[in-house]
Design a protein around this motif. Sequence first.
Motif, mmCIF file in Angstrom:
data_model
loop_
_atom_site.group_PDB
_atom_site.id
_atom_site.type_symbol
_atom_site.label_atom_id
_atom_site.label_comp_id
_atom_site.label_asym_id
_atom_site.label_seq_id
_atom_site.Cartn_x
_atom_site.Cartn_y
_atom_site.Cartn_z
ATOM 1 N N MET A 1 -57.948 -19.763 -0.727
ATOM 2 C CA MET A 1 -58.757 -18.572 -1.504
ATOM 3 C C MET A 1 -58.737 -18.758 -2.860
ATOM 4 N N LYS A 2 -59.787 -18.750 -3.451
ATOM 5 C CA LYS A 2 -59.612 -18.915 -4.928
ATOM 6 C C LYS A 2 -59.292 -17.226 -5.431
ATOM 7 N N THR A 3 -58.606 -17.301 -6.424
ATOM 8 C CA THR A 3 -58.061 -16.006 -6.914
ATOM 9 C C THR A 3 -59.028 -15.933 -8.251
ATOM 10 N N VAL A 4 -59.770 -14.583 -8.415
ATOM 11 C CA VAL A 4 -60.391 -14.558 -9.814
ATOM 12 C C VAL A 4 -59.812 -13.504 -10.509
ATOM 13 N N THR A 5 -59.376 -14.035 -11.764
ATOM 14 C CA THR A 5 -58.742 -13.178 -12.841
ATOM 15 C C THR A 5 -59.833 -12.225 -13.640
ATOM 16 N N ILE A 6 -59.466 -11.096 -13.320
ATOM 17 C CA ILE A 6 -60.600 -9.928 -13.802
ATOM 18 C C ILE A 6 -59.787 -9.291 -15.010
ATOM 19 N N ASP A 7 -60.490 -9.692 -16.168
ATOM 20 C CA ASP A 7 -59.730 -9.465 -17.665
ATOM 21 C C ASP A 7 -60.359 -8.363 -18.020
ATOM 22 N N THR A 10 -63.023 -8.249 -21.297
ATOM 23 C CA THR A 10 -64.370 -8.817 -21.120
ATOM 24 C C THR A 10 -65.556 -7.586 -20.478
ATOM 25 N N ARG A 11 -64.879 -6.607 -20.297
ATOM 26 C CA ARG A 11 -65.835 -5.670 -19.792
ATOM 27 C C ARG A 11 -65.751 -4.605 -20.905
ATOM 28 N N ALA A 471 -68.198 -1.229 -12.028
ATOM 29 C CA ALA A 471 -68.150 -2.635 -11.284
ATOM 30 C C ALA A 471 -66.723 -2.964 -11.287
ATOM 31 N N LEU A 472 -66.286 -3.683 -10.343
ATOM 32 C CA LEU A 472 -65.009 -4.303 -10.416
ATOM 33 C C LEU A 472 -64.317 -4.713 -11.496
ATOM 34 N N GLY A 474 -62.971 -1.308 -11.198
ATOM 35 C CA GLY A 474 -63.132 -0.078 -10.729
ATOM 36 C C GLY A 474 -62.244 0.800 -11.713
ATOM 37 N N GLN A 475 -61.665 0.323 -12.752
ATOM 38 C CA GLN A 475 -60.541 1.205 -13.555
ATOM 39 C C GLN A 475 -61.199 1.240 -14.955
ATOM 40 N N ARG A 495 -54.441 -2.000 -21.581
ATOM 41 C CA ARG A 495 -54.300 -1.990 -20.238
ATOM 42 C C ARG A 495 -55.579 -1.966 -19.333
ATOM 43 N N GLY A 496 -55.612 -2.322 -18.359
ATOM 44 C CA GLY A 496 -56.771 -2.412 -17.528
ATOM 45 C C GLY A 496 -56.608 -2.896 -15.948
ATOM 46 N N ASP B 13 -75.753 -3.115 -11.424
ATOM 47 C CA ASP B 13 -74.782 -2.218 -10.828
ATOM 48 C C ASP B 13 -74.938 -2.033 -9.287
ATOM 49 N N ASP B 59 -69.546 -5.306 -3.735
ATOM 50 C CA ASP B 59 -69.749 -4.695 -5.167
ATOM 51 C C ASP B 59 -70.068 -5.785 -6.276
ATOM 52 N N ALA B 60 -70.381 -5.076 -7.420
ATOM 53 C CA ALA B 60 -70.541 -5.687 -8.651
ATOM 54 C C ALA B 60 -69.361 -6.227 -9.180
ATOM 55 N N MET B 61 -69.445 -7.341 -10.043
ATOM 56 C CA MET B 61 -68.173 -7.603 -10.541
ATOM 57 C C MET B 61 -68.641 -8.232 -12.203
ATOM 58 N N THR B 63 -66.682 -10.275 -14.758
ATOM 59 C CA THR B 63 -65.594 -11.032 -15.414
ATOM 60 C C THR B 63 -66.032 -11.676 -16.619
ATOM 61 N N ASP B 78 -56.321 -9.392 -5.005
ATOM 62 C CA ASP B 78 -56.920 -10.337 -6.193
ATOM 63 C C ASP B 78 -57.622 -9.244 -6.946
ATOM 64 N N THR B 86 -55.420 4.899 -14.525
ATOM 65 C CA THR B 86 -56.596 4.783 -15.585
ATOM 66 C C THR B 86 -57.935 4.523 -15.084
ATOM 67 N N CYS B 87 -57.920 4.740 -13.817
ATOM 68 C CA CYS B 87 -59.413 4.663 -13.274
ATOM 69 C C CYS B 87 -60.119 5.979 -13.599
#
Lengths: 496, 153
Positions: A1-7, A10-11, A471-472, A474-475, A495-496, B13, B59-61, B63, B78, B86-87
């Motif tokens: 499984m591929k891991t996605v880094t969500i930084d 970028t949001r 969007a993911l 979710g924080q 922090r995120g 979204d 869901d939407a993401m 990155t 993941d 912080t949500c």
Amino acid sequence: MKTVTIDPITRLEGHGRIEIFLDDAGNVANVYFQVPELRGFEQFCKGRPVEDMPVITNRICGVCPEAHHMAATKALDDLFQVEPPPAAKKVRELFYMSFYVTDHATHFYVLGGPDFIVGPDAPPAERNILGVIGKVGLETGKQVIACRARNHEIIRQLGGRAIHPTAGVPGGWSRSITPELRGEIETVARQNVDFARFSLKAFADLVLANPAYRDLILSDVYLHRTYSMGTVDAANQLNFYDGLIRVVDPEGEETLKYPCREYTQHIAERVEPWTYLKFPYLKKVGWKGFVDGKESGVYMATPLSRLNASDRLATPLANEEFEKFYATFGSQRVKGRYQPVHHRLATHWARLIEMLYAAERMLELAQDPEITSPEVRRIPSGAINPAGGIGSVEAPRGTLTHHYEADSRGLVTRANLIVGTTNNYAPIVMSLKRAAEKMIHGGQVIEEGLLNRIEMGFRLYDPCFSCATHALPGQMPLTVNLRDARGELVRTLRRG
Amino acid sequence: MVIGLGNPVRADDSVGLAVIRELREQLTGTEGVELVELWAGGLRLVEAMVGFDRAVVVDAMCTGQVAPGTFRRLALGDLGATRTTTCSHDTSLPTALEMWKRMEAPVPEDLTIWGIEIQDTETFSEGLSNPVARAVPRVAAAILAELHGSRGA
């Protein structure tokens, strides 16, 4: 499984960003909190049948759709010049009280409470609902879940849908309450009253009885002496559903009291070049910048400000707590009102008092003989008020105003909203600046501490800038950029 | 249970909701699978899946590292969630799930998440941008294939 880094970095375009500028000595010179623009809302609404607005605007947000639905429905009453029958107003208010109980309870146990129950200096990984349950026991966690479930069920039955309600119509409400449902609602309301009392007791035992937390609340951390806004009834008692908007000055003197229809006469919006969101302020006082005091038109619209703007609360148990609250801060009654409390961390306490008021009010309405009346709708004549329709309610996060204009066919030509959080944009910037000033001296930063303090200053307002953007992952990521006197980036905390 | 998350009036979204609508056409009448459109994450999301053995969340993401319309199958770990509060209004999915588990509530043991990279959430619109719209049938097909695979097994 591929891991996605969500930084989260970028949001950032989709969320707020805090910029702290230091002076030559390395102390805080200025703090900016930028909020992204949400484009095209008015364009989105234009040309739609105006009666669709309660079910469109309630989709702006998945957290407080009930508040948007209610403000929109009231704006339609005004636009179509129709007065709902008394039972319809009661059903609407009953529905709205159930929403208030669940929303305020969730904030206290899940968002705001961890700072006090687990501790402001606890590692962030523990400062959450799990940490709260660890401290106060599983039983409380079960109660939080049960409180949400029973109120969501009432909201679903009264509002027609679990999250985005549909029952509000110009001139009333689309369904009446059967005697059986009334019985269920009364049971839920009693449970809500018990849970609100339990929560206030927990606050007294765990927070107020702890000298460290008590001092934190009573200290000048996030103390801003601004104007306070809230909606009151004819007896100057807090009302979430309807009444006049009242503003008191930092000493508690009544400055304004007006129907929401007049909001444009009293509220102006300041535009700053560094952010898309405007800063509302009191026209009468004027904009003096991000400063507090009587000369500055900055006001807050929060649970704390609503108590400040009220002479008393309309229900007995909540009013007892209201008295206790002001006594703790040593406030005296002047001209019928307590001197306002300006300690912003007290907002958490005020929120619990409001929760008890909402629960008691829900019980009163459930026991009202008129609540099962089938007369819940007055059909509008079809005439449209050329001056437009304006409606407001107290949303949990502040006074919420919807304003629509429509052509003779009933199609939207103009739509404007002032959402709860927007009222508090200037106070939030001030609280962030206070946090930064307390934590940065001569360029020395306590990194984790700064993030915690900023989060606490933020969280007490429960801001809704990220309304709908979930969007993911979710924080809401928190990013703070520190810049020197020349504007060069010296450090980023994240922090995120 | 398959849950599509999103805001119906915030452009891309809403892609999670679009996938559910696509699946609804293909799965109508299928027993044992419930399709849900949901507008809020955190506690609401877990509340929706209580009592189910298996949950798929769409869901939407955002990155910024892959092209819009790219989709990924993720597991809870993941998400990069840090279990902080912080949500924006309540809490993160992992924290909420953990809360229900501690209450010994029946939450799904098997949880997968499909994230679809989006580009626009800041415009009020009911439509999707082209690359995101093109991903909808492909994500739906991937979820269907997994559901059929496990049902056949």
